[in-house]
Design a protein around this motif. Structure first.
Motif, PDB file in Angstrom:
ATOM      1  N   LEU A 271     -81.495 -60.362  16.518  1.00 11.56           N
ATOM      2  CA  LEU A 271     -80.510 -59.788  15.608  1.00 11.56           C
ATOM      3  C   LEU A 271     -81.082 -59.719  14.198  1.00 11.56           C
ATOM      4  O   LEU A 271     -81.896 -60.553  13.801  1.00 11.56           O
ATOM      5  N   GLY A 272     -80.605 -58.738  13.439  1.00 10.52           N
ATOM      6  CA  GLY A 272     -80.996 -58.608  12.044  1.00 10.52           C
ATOM      7  C   GLY A 272     -79.780 -58.366  11.172  1.00 10.52           C
ATOM      8  O   GLY A 272     -78.702 -57.999  11.654  1.00 10.52           O
ATOM      9  N   ILE A 273     -79.973 -58.584   9.880  1.00  8.03           N
ATOM     10  CA  ILE A 273     -78.916 -58.287   8.920  1.00  8.03           C
ATOM     11  C   ILE A 273     -79.548 -57.687   7.661  1.00  8.03           C
ATOM     12  O   ILE A 273     -79.078 -57.855   6.552  1.00  8.03           O
ATOM     13  N   TYR A 274     -80.644 -56.941   7.886  1.00  5.27           N
ATOM     14  CA  TYR A 274     -81.386 -56.312   6.803  1.00  5.27           C
ATOM     15  C   TYR A 274     -81.009 -54.844   6.622  1.00  5.27           C
ATOM     16  O   TYR A 274     -81.405 -54.208   5.652  1.00  5.27           O
ATOM     17  N   ASN A 275     -80.239 -54.316   7.537  1.00  4.23           N
ATOM     18  CA  ASN A 275     -79.766 -52.942   7.472  1.00  4.23           C
ATOM     19  C   ASN A 275     -78.252 -52.970   7.238  1.00  4.23           C
ATOM     20  O   ASN A 275     -77.533 -53.650   7.979  1.00  4.23           O
ATOM     21  N   PRO A 276     -77.740 -52.252   6.239  1.00  2.74           N
ATOM     22  CA  PRO A 276     -76.294 -52.271   6.011  1.00  2.74           C
ATOM     23  C   PRO A 276     -75.478 -51.913   7.249  1.00  2.74           C
ATOM     24  O   PRO A 276     -74.351 -52.393   7.418  1.00  2.74           O
ATOM     25  N   GLU A 277     -76.045 -51.106   8.152  1.00  2.00           N
ATOM     26  CA  GLU A 277     -75.310 -50.716   9.354  1.00  2.00           C
ATOM     27  C   GLU A 277     -75.200 -51.852  10.369  1.00  2.00           C
ATOM     28  O   GLU A 277     -74.376 -51.793  11.280  1.00  2.00           O
ATOM     29  N   HIS A 278     -76.012 -52.899  10.216  1.00  2.00           N
ATOM     30  CA  HIS A 278     -75.882 -54.057  11.101  1.00  2.00           C
ATOM     31  C   HIS A 278     -74.507 -54.710  10.957  1.00  2.00           C
ATOM     32  O   HIS A 278     -74.012 -55.361  11.884  1.00  2.00           O
ATOM     33  N   VAL A 279     -73.915 -54.546   9.796  1.00  2.00           N
ATOM     34  CA  VAL A 279     -72.637 -55.199   9.493  1.00  2.00           C
ATOM     35  C   VAL A 279     -71.522 -54.732  10.429  1.00  2.00           C
ATOM     36  O   VAL A 279     -70.623 -55.510  10.778  1.00  2.00           O
ATOM     37  N   ILE A 280     -71.572 -53.485  10.866  1.00  6.28           N
ATOM     38  CA  ILE A 280     -70.453 -52.886  11.597  1.00  6.28           C
ATOM     39  C   ILE A 280     -70.117 -53.667  12.860  1.00  6.28           C
ATOM     40  O   ILE A 280     -68.972 -54.087  13.072  1.00  6.28           O
ATOM     41  N   LYS A 281     -71.097 -53.891  13.735  1.00  6.48           N
ATOM     42  CA  LYS A 281     -70.844 -54.621  14.979  1.00  6.48           C
ATOM     43  C   LYS A 281     -70.592 -56.100  14.711  1.00  6.48           C
ATOM     44  O   LYS A 281     -69.751 -56.731  15.382  1.00  6.48           O
TER      45      LYS A 281
ATOM     46  N   GLU B   1     -95.294 -62.191  -5.120  1.00  4.87           N
ATOM     47  CA  GLU B   1     -94.398 -61.061  -4.876  1.00  4.87           C
ATOM     48  C   GLU B   1     -93.729 -61.192  -3.516  1.00  4.87           C
ATOM     49  O   GLU B   1     -92.532 -60.925  -3.362  1.00  4.87           O
ATOM     50  N   GLY B   2     -94.497 -61.628  -2.522  1.00  5.54           N
ATOM     51  CA  GLY B   2     -93.933 -61.820  -1.190  1.00  5.54           C
ATOM     52  C   GLY B   2     -92.896 -62.918  -1.152  1.00  5.54           C
ATOM     53  O   GLY B   2     -91.871 -62.808  -0.468  1.00  5.54           O
ATOM     54  N   ILE B   3     -93.134 -63.987  -1.900  1.00  6.03           N
ATOM     55  CA  ILE B   3     -92.170 -65.084  -1.971  1.00  6.03           C
ATOM     56  C   ILE B   3     -90.879 -64.614  -2.642  1.00  6.03           C
ATOM     57  O   ILE B   3     -89.774 -64.926  -2.179  1.00  6.03           O
ATOM     58  N   GLU B   4     -91.010 -63.842  -3.700  1.00  7.43           N
ATOM     59  CA  GLU B   4     -89.822 -63.297  -4.370  1.00  7.43           C
ATOM     60  C   GLU B   4     -89.027 -62.406  -3.428  1.00  7.43           C
ATOM     61  O   GLU B   4     -87.790 -62.416  -3.442  1.00  7.43           O
ATOM     62  N   LYS B   5     -89.735 -61.642  -2.590  1.00  7.18           N
ATOM     63  CA  LYS B   5     -89.040 -60.792  -1.621  1.00  7.18           C
ATOM     64  C   LYS B   5     -88.266 -61.635  -0.615  1.00  7.18           C
ATOM     65  O   LYS B   5     -87.125 -61.305  -0.256  1.00  7.18           O
ATOM     66  N   VAL B   6     -88.849 -62.730  -0.154  1.00 10.44           N
ATOM     67  CA  VAL B   6     -88.157 -63.612   0.788  1.00 10.44           C
ATOM     68  C   VAL B   6     -86.857 -64.118   0.177  1.00 10.44           C
ATOM     69  O   VAL B   6     -85.790 -64.085   0.817  1.00 10.44           O
ATOM     70  N   VAL B   7     -86.913 -64.592  -1.056  1.00  9.57           N
ATOM     71  CA  VAL B   7     -85.712 -65.106  -1.721  1.00  9.57           C
ATOM     72  C   VAL B   7     -84.659 -64.012  -1.843  1.00  9.57           C
ATOM     73  O   VAL B   7     -83.478 -64.227  -1.554  1.00  9.57           O
ATOM     74  N   ASN B   8     -85.088 -62.827  -2.230  1.00 15.19           N
ATOM     75  CA  ASN B   8     -84.148 -61.713  -2.384  1.00 15.19           C
ATOM     76  C   ASN B   8     -83.584 -61.268  -1.041  1.00 15.19           C
ATOM     77  O   ASN B   8     -82.403 -60.883  -0.944  1.00 15.19           O
ATOM     78  N   ASP B   9     -84.398 -61.339   0.012  1.00 18.52           N
ATOM     79  CA  ASP B   9     -83.915 -60.977   1.356  1.00 18.52           C
ATOM     80  C   ASP B   9     -82.805 -61.929   1.806  1.00 18.52           C
ATOM     81  O   ASP B   9     -81.818 -61.505   2.420  1.00 18.52           O
ATOM     82  N   PHE B  10     -82.964 -63.210   1.544  1.00 18.70           N
ATOM     83  CA  PHE B  10     -81.913 -64.167   1.886  1.00 18.70           C
ATOM     84  C   PHE B  10     -80.644 -63.872   1.083  1.00 18.70           C
ATOM     85  O   PHE B  10     -79.528 -63.956   1.628  1.00 18.70           O
ATOM     86  N   LYS B  11     -80.796 -63.519  -0.174  1.00 13.48           N
ATOM     87  CA  LYS B  11     -79.627 -63.215  -1.005  1.00 13.48           C
ATOM     88  C   LYS B  11     -78.878 -61.992  -0.465  1.00 13.48           C
ATOM     89  O   LYS B  11     -77.649 -62.012  -0.312  1.00 13.48           O
ATOM     90  N   LYS B  12     -79.616 -60.927  -0.170  1.00 16.83           N
ATOM     91  CA  LYS B  12     -78.993 -59.721   0.366  1.00 16.83           C
ATOM     92  C   LYS B  12     -78.350 -59.995   1.724  1.00 16.83           C
ATOM     93  O   LYS B  12     -77.270 -59.464   2.029  1.00 16.83           O
ATOM     94  N   ALA B  13     -79.011 -60.812   2.528  1.00 18.38           N
ATOM     95  CA  ALA B  13     -78.456 -61.152   3.843  1.00 18.38           C
ATOM     96  C   ALA B  13     -77.136 -61.893   3.693  1.00 18.38           C
ATOM     97  O   ALA B  13     -76.186 -61.659   4.449  1.00 18.38           O
ATOM     98  N   ALA B  14     -77.061 -62.782   2.711  1.00 17.14           N
ATOM     99  CA  ALA B  14     -75.807 -63.502   2.466  1.00 17.14           C
ATOM    100  C   ALA B  14     -74.702 -62.543   2.050  1.00 17.14           C
ATOM    101  O   ALA B  14     -73.546 -62.671   2.478  1.00 17.14           O
ATOM    102  N   GLU B  15     -75.029 -61.560   1.230  1.00 13.17           N
ATOM    103  CA  GLU B  15     -74.041 -60.567   0.808  1.00 13.17           C
ATOM    104  C   GLU B  15     -73.508 -59.804   2.017  1.00 13.17           C
ATOM    105  O   GLU B  15     -72.296 -59.589   2.154  1.00 13.17           O
ATOM    106  N   ARG B  16     -74.407 -59.405   2.903  1.00 12.13           N
ATOM    107  CA  ARG B  16     -73.986 -58.657   4.092  1.00 12.13           C
ATOM    108  C   ARG B  16     -73.207 -59.555   5.051  1.00 12.13           C
ATOM    109  O   ARG B  16     -72.281 -59.090   5.728  1.00 12.13           O
TER     110      ARG B  16
END
Length: 359
Positions: free
Chosen positions: A71-81, A151-166
């Motif tokens: 499962l993923g939560i990196y695509n806004p459309e993942h939220v629907i199901k 830069e990669g570490i910053e992306k990881v942190v931001n990915d977790f933040k966006k995932a929490a929002e979704r």
């Protein structure tokens, strides 16, 4: 009233009992999307009386998935199901929860029909380049991971933040950060996988830095309104030069200060050849010690807990606050209904199932 079926609240969220469905990968998603399998799988455990239904480790990014079937939560459309699933769980009086994770060097794993990883999927066949704190393979059959730069570490942190929002958008009422079992955040914690010489490696304070940054990022989304759990491996099961219980206690104290509500205490899996004395309740001593040493934070235990009396005894002895059930709930989605009868506890059954209730 039995302790197992005692209700409690965290940040205004009501949990009807102390049974938590432990996150268990189903390897049944396509491009990160949940399906009817997930709806029925998680819905059945909610119908069966489990108080908290935690969805399996969900990739915060495409490359953060354990396998191409995660499962993923990196695509806004993942939220629907996912929203459909959380709605049904809530209708059953249970709390929908989600574990957010990044697989690190154990990513892009090949999953065969027996539901376990065995090597990796190469990029030509839909796999991807794993990343890690250091370019150290998990096992020889795995590719050498790419060492994350700043830069990669910053992306990881931001990915977790966006995932929490979704996750909040999808209706989840509790979030767990996966920092155990040899995946990325655990890899940073453990000297066995982290050989960095910058501010993310070396000392205890440096090795925990990424996890603390992820907690801060997720908390900025939750705004102290949604319970936050963290899963850790309390020990690597290696005597020297590894992550251990004493470091786990120190980490828990810091996470408590940052507003983490509960620790989900597991062990191991950062290296494949650690000697682990598996048996009933084999991980309980680690949870119990953390609970004893750190006041003001809930502690959950997991690992071969298979019956009501065992679970109740753990709670009565004040060794843990929450009981995480994994394989037992795979075998029996209705474990809580049966456990209530065994403990002589009267709980509400689904109306549709009351004809099957034993007198």
């Amino acid at each position: 009233m039995s302790k197992l079926f005692e209700s409690f609240q965290i940040k205004g969220i009501n949990f009807k009992n102390r049974i938590v469905m432990s996150p268990m990968c189903q390897y049944s998603a396509t491009d990160g999307f949940a399906s009817n399998w997930h709806l029925v799988h998680y819905g059945s455990r909610a119908v069966g009386g489990t108080g908290t239904i935690m969805v399996e480790s969900v990739g915060v990014s495409s490359e953060g998935r354990i396998s191409p079937n995660d499962l993923g939560i990196y695509n806004p459309e993942h939220v629907i199901k996912l929203k459909e699933i959380t709605d049904f769980i809530k209708e059953q009086g249970a709390v929908p929860a989600i574990q957010l994770g990044h697989a690190g060097r154990k990513a892009s794993a090949q999953i065969f029909q027996e539901w376990k990883g065995d090597g990796t999927v190469n990029e030509k066949n839909g796999g991807w380049q794993p990343v890690a704190p250091s370019p150290i393979k998990f096992i020889e059959e795995y590719p050498e991971p790419k060492e994350l730069d700043k830069e990669g570490i910053e992306k990881v942190v931001n990915d977790f933040k966006k995932a929490a929002e979704r996750a909040i958008e999808a209706g989840f009422q509790m979030i767990e950060i996966h920092s155990a079992h040899g995946y990325l955040l655990h890899e940073f914690l453990s000297p066995l996988a982290n050989k960095r010489t910058d501010e993310y490696g070396g000392s205890f304070e440096n090795r925990i830095r990424l996890l603390l940054e992820v907690v801060d990022a997720v908390n900025s989304v939750l705004e102290n309104k949604v319970p936050l759990f963290v899963r850790i491996s309390a020990t690597d099961w290696v005597k020297e030069g590894a992550w251990d219980l004493e470091q786990s206690i120190k980490l828990t104290k810091l996470l408590k200060e940052k507003g983490v509500d509960a620790m989900d205490v597991s062990t191991g899996a950062v290296i494949p050849d650690a000697i682990i004395p598996v048996g009933p309740g084999y991980q309980l001593p680690f949870a119990s010690r953390i609970k004893k040493e750190v006041d003001g934070i809930l502690v959950g235990t997991v690992g071969m807990i298979t019956n009501a009396v065992q679970a109740e005894t753990i709670l009565l002895n004040n060794e843990a606050d929450l009981i995480f059930l994994g394989r037992e709930l795979l075998r029996n989605p209705y474990f809580p209904l049966e456990a209530a009868k065994e403990l002589r506890e009267e709980i509400e059954w689904p109306l549709q199932y009351t004809r099957g209730k034993r007198k």
